[in-house]
Design an enzyme around this catalytic site. Structure first.
Site, PDB file in Angstrom:
ATOM      1  N   LYS A  97     -41.870 -37.845  38.108  1.00 19.59           N
ATOM      2  CA  LYS A  97     -42.927 -37.372  37.208  1.00 19.59           C
ATOM      3  C   LYS A  97     -42.249 -36.570  36.107  1.00 19.59           C
ATOM      4  O   LYS A  97     -41.170 -36.016  36.311  1.00 19.59           O
ATOM      5  CB  LYS A  97     -43.917 -36.475  37.958  1.00 19.59           C
ATOM      6  CG  LYS A  97     -45.255 -36.320  37.268  1.00 19.59           C
ATOM      7  CD  LYS A  97     -46.240 -37.438  37.619  1.00 19.59           C
ATOM      8  CE  LYS A  97     -47.475 -37.388  36.766  1.00 19.59           C
ATOM      9  NZ  LYS A  97     -48.468 -38.387  37.196  1.00 19.59           N
ATOM     10  N   ASP A 155     -50.003 -40.219  31.718  1.00 17.52           N
ATOM     11  CA  ASP A 155     -50.793 -39.324  32.577  1.00 17.52           C
ATOM     12  C   ASP A 155     -51.649 -38.512  31.606  1.00 17.52           C
ATOM     13  O   ASP A 155     -51.876 -38.963  30.469  1.00 17.52           O
ATOM     14  CB  ASP A 155     -49.873 -38.436  33.438  1.00 17.52           C
ATOM     15  CG  ASP A 155     -50.631 -37.647  34.505  1.00 17.52           C
ATOM     16  OD1 ASP A 155     -51.085 -38.252  35.481  1.00 17.52           O
ATOM     17  OD2 ASP A 155     -50.799 -36.411  34.361  1.00 17.52           O
TER      18      ASP A 155
END
Ligand code: NDP
Length: 438
Positions: free
Chosen positions: A118, A158
């Site tokens: 991430k 995201d």
């Protein structure tokens, strides 16, 4: 946990995410001591690599600005690192570590060969011009490009990173690396993207909710639904609920929520998509346009409905809100967002025995179709929307089955939290064992 907290201070979201997994695994690890002996848990909470970097850029007034960029390469036991980039002022190390950690389990559940990662930045795209967003993305990628690659680490979108940002990031990668490759997912359709990728997280979450409802002879058709957020995940959640005959009553953003008693039909959804994706306005404008209720600074969980699909951000449902949901007749909570329910809220859902699908299972459709985008990029061909949607549906059904396999209790209640955590863990742990001291 004490060791983890001492080593990773001031990262409460990371502690929260690890604690939930550790609780689920406690009994399982006692029954399978080989994982304890190999110290899998101690290893899996330690990121393989963290990259932190300066992102300087110049705004439209010619002023120099600086943000911080991150990439957490958490675990590559079953495939290259894979996970989104988040651009939001709240981004910090603890939040990205929680997201990267969850991603490892989620990616494992999809059945596809993807490790977990991430990244992102504390950059706030809100109120910035397209030109400023482009300059920021180019600077961000100028550093990130040396750490990623189609077989190494494949970022995606995201919060705050949608099609526009992926385009600017991809353009800069291509320019610096001099190669056209599947290094990012969520790409545009005519430059390597996959059909159904924008829809995948929202659609997948609704498919997952549908599977949970089926276990009790229930269906989405005719049910009322609360959705939070109004970004990518929320929008396609509404679209799929509408297709399946449910009625969505709410949407929100970080300023407040709207309540539409007639339901957000496809026509109104089109307006939301224009408002959020093109005009980049606030959800309050929906209330102004359609003359419905708008609650400033509040979240939608006090409204009455049978299903809740949180699709905004972490810790957006607390204990009191969970209690309200259940006492108002909510029978199913399925998480489009990552970790939207606090531990106390989850306890309420499990205690009351309602259907509760945690994000790492329920929202895995996004990364699953990212995995399918990678497959199509490698094969240099594109599948039809029907083909991708069919595969997405099958993957969500398979994740549901895995959760039932590992989460079914003696009284037949399925604890999807345990199911997702144990189901996701086993594959990664076995791969780590096979690969030795990694
Ligand atoms: P978007 O940026 O498209 O939309 C985010 C939405 O959530 C916006 O409506 C935003 O409101 C709201 N929001 C963001 N932060 C907050 C906050 N602190 N408080 C209240 N509302 C907030 O992001 P996505 O739709 O892509 O992501 C939503 C969630 O889904 C996240 O948890 C993400 O991690 C998760 N997710 C996304 C996937 C994907 O494929 N995109 C895959 C799996 C999970 P505002 O505009 O006011 O900021």
């Amino acid at each position: 946990m004490a060791e983890l907290i001492a080593k990773n201070p001031a990262e409460p979201e990371y502690h929260q995410a690890v604690h939930e997994v550790v609780e689920s695994l406690d009994h399982f690890l006692s029954e399978h001591p080989k994982y304890k002996h190999a110290r899998i848990l101690e290893r899996i909470v330690e990121p393989e690599r963290i990259i932190i970097f300066r992102v300087p850029w110049v705004d439209d007034k010619g002023m120099m600005r600086v943000n911080r960029g991150y990439r957490i390469e958490m675990n590559s036991a079953i495939g290259p690192y894979k996970g989104g980039l988040r651009f939001h002022p709240t981004v910090n190390m603890g939040i990205l570590k929680f997201l990267a950690f969850e991603q490892v389990f989620k990616n494992s559940l999809t059945t596809l060969p993807m490790g977990g990662g991430k990244g992102g930045s504390d950059f706030d795209p809100k109120g910035k011009s397209d030109n400023e967003v482009m300059h920021f993305c180019q600077s961000f990628m100028t550093e990130l490009h040396r750490h990623i690659g189609a077989n190494t680490d494949i970022p995606a979108g995201d919060i705050g990173v949608g099609g526009r940002e992926i385009g600017y990031l991809f353009g800069q990668y291509k320019r610096i690396a001099n190669e056209f490759t599947g290094v990012l997912t969520g790409k545009g359709l005519n430059w390597g993207g996959s059909l159904i990728r924008p829809e995948a997280t929202g659609y997948g979450n609704v498919y997952f909710a549908q599977e949970m409802l089926k276990t009790r002879g229930e269906d989405i058709k005719g049910k009322t639904v609360l959705v939070s957020g109004s970004g990518n995940v929320a929008q396609f959640t509404v679209e799929k609920v509408n297709q399946l005959g449910g009625k969505v009553l709410t949407l929100s953003d970080s300023s407040g929520y709207i309540y539409d008693p007639d339901g957000i039909d496809n026509e109104k959804l089109k307006y939301v998509m224009y408002l959020k994706n093109n005009k980049r306005g606030r959800i309050k404008e929906y209330a102004d346009k359609y003359g419905v209720k708008y609650e400033e600074g509040k979240r939608p969980w006090a409204e009455k409905a049978q299903i809740a699909l949180p699709s905004a951000t972490q810790n957006e449902i607390n204990k009191e809100e969970a209690q309200l949901l259940v006492s108002n007749g909510c029978i199913c909570v399925s998480e489009g967002a990552n970790m939207p329910s606090t531990p106390e809220a989850i306890e309420v859902f499990l205690d009351k025995g309602i259907l509760y699908g945690p994000g790492k299972a329920a929202n895995a459709g996004g990364v699953a179709v990212s995995g399918l985008e990678m497959t199509q990029n490698s094969m240099r061909l594109n599948w039809t929307a029907e083909e991708v949607d069919k595969r997405l549906h099958l993957i969500m059904q398979s994740i549901h089955a895995t959760c039932c396999k590992y989460g079914r209790k003696s009284d037949d209640y399925v604890n999807y939290v345990d199911g997702a955590n144990i189901g996701g863990f086993v594959k990664v742990a076995d791969a780590m064992m096979a690969q030795g001291a990694v």
